[in-house]
Design a protein around this motif. Structure first.
Motif, short mmCIF file in Angstrom:
data_model
loop_
_atom_site.label_atom_id
_atom_site.label_comp_id
_atom_site.label_asym_id
_atom_site.label_seq_id
_atom_site.Cartn_x
_atom_site.Cartn_y
_atom_site.Cartn_z
N UNK A 39 0.83 -1.19 0.00
CA UNK A 39 0.00 0.00 0.00
C UNK A 39 0.88 1.26 0.00
N UNK A 40 1.87 1.29 0.86
CA UNK A 40 2.76 2.45 0.95
C UNK A 40 3.52 2.67 -0.35
N UNK A 41 4.10 1.62 -0.89
CA UNK A 41 4.88 1.75 -2.12
C UNK A 41 3.99 2.16 -3.29
N UNK A 42 2.79 1.58 -3.39
CA UNK A 42 1.89 1.94 -4.48
C UNK A 42 1.45 3.39 -4.40
N UNK A 43 1.19 3.89 -3.20
CA UNK A 43 0.81 5.30 -3.05
C UNK A 43 1.96 6.20 -3.47
N UNK A 44 3.17 5.89 -3.02
CA UNK A 44 4.32 6.72 -3.36
C UNK A 44 4.62 6.71 -4.86
N UNK A 45 4.51 5.56 -5.48
CA UNK A 45 4.76 5.48 -6.93
C UNK A 45 3.66 6.21 -7.70
N UNK A 46 2.42 6.12 -7.23
CA UNK A 46 1.32 6.83 -7.88
C UNK A 46 1.52 8.33 -7.80
N UNK A 47 1.95 8.82 -6.64
CA UNK A 47 2.25 10.26 -6.50
C UNK A 47 3.36 10.66 -7.46
N UNK A 48 4.39 9.82 -7.56
CA UNK A 48 5.48 10.10 -8.49
C UNK A 48 4.99 10.14 -9.94
N UNK A 49 4.14 9.20 -10.32
CA UNK A 49 3.63 9.16 -11.69
C UNK A 49 2.74 10.37 -11.99
#
Length: 59
Positions: A39-49
């Motif tokens: 969940x944490x990694x997906x949120x951070x990558x989504x913010x980056x994208x």
């Protein structure tokens, strides 16, 4: 333009999740913590994208 970026983003998220799973297995992270890590990694990558798309859009 947006459809290409969405396709690219899905590709990146798929491989990030694949690498996250490998990380969890190698570091022997307990099963109950796996969802929190994903969940944490997906949120951070989504913010980056999203920020990358905004930068491309206004550049």
């Amino acid at each position: 333009m947006i459809s290409i970026f969405i396709l690219f983003a899905c590709f990146i998220l798929f491989y990030i999740n694949k690498m996250t799973n490998t990380l969890c297995l190698q570091k022997e992270i307990p099963e109950e913590r796996h969802p929190k890590v994903f969940h944490t990694i997906n949120i951070l990558v989504t913010i980056l994208l999203i920020s990358s798309y905004v930068e491309i859009l206004f550049a």
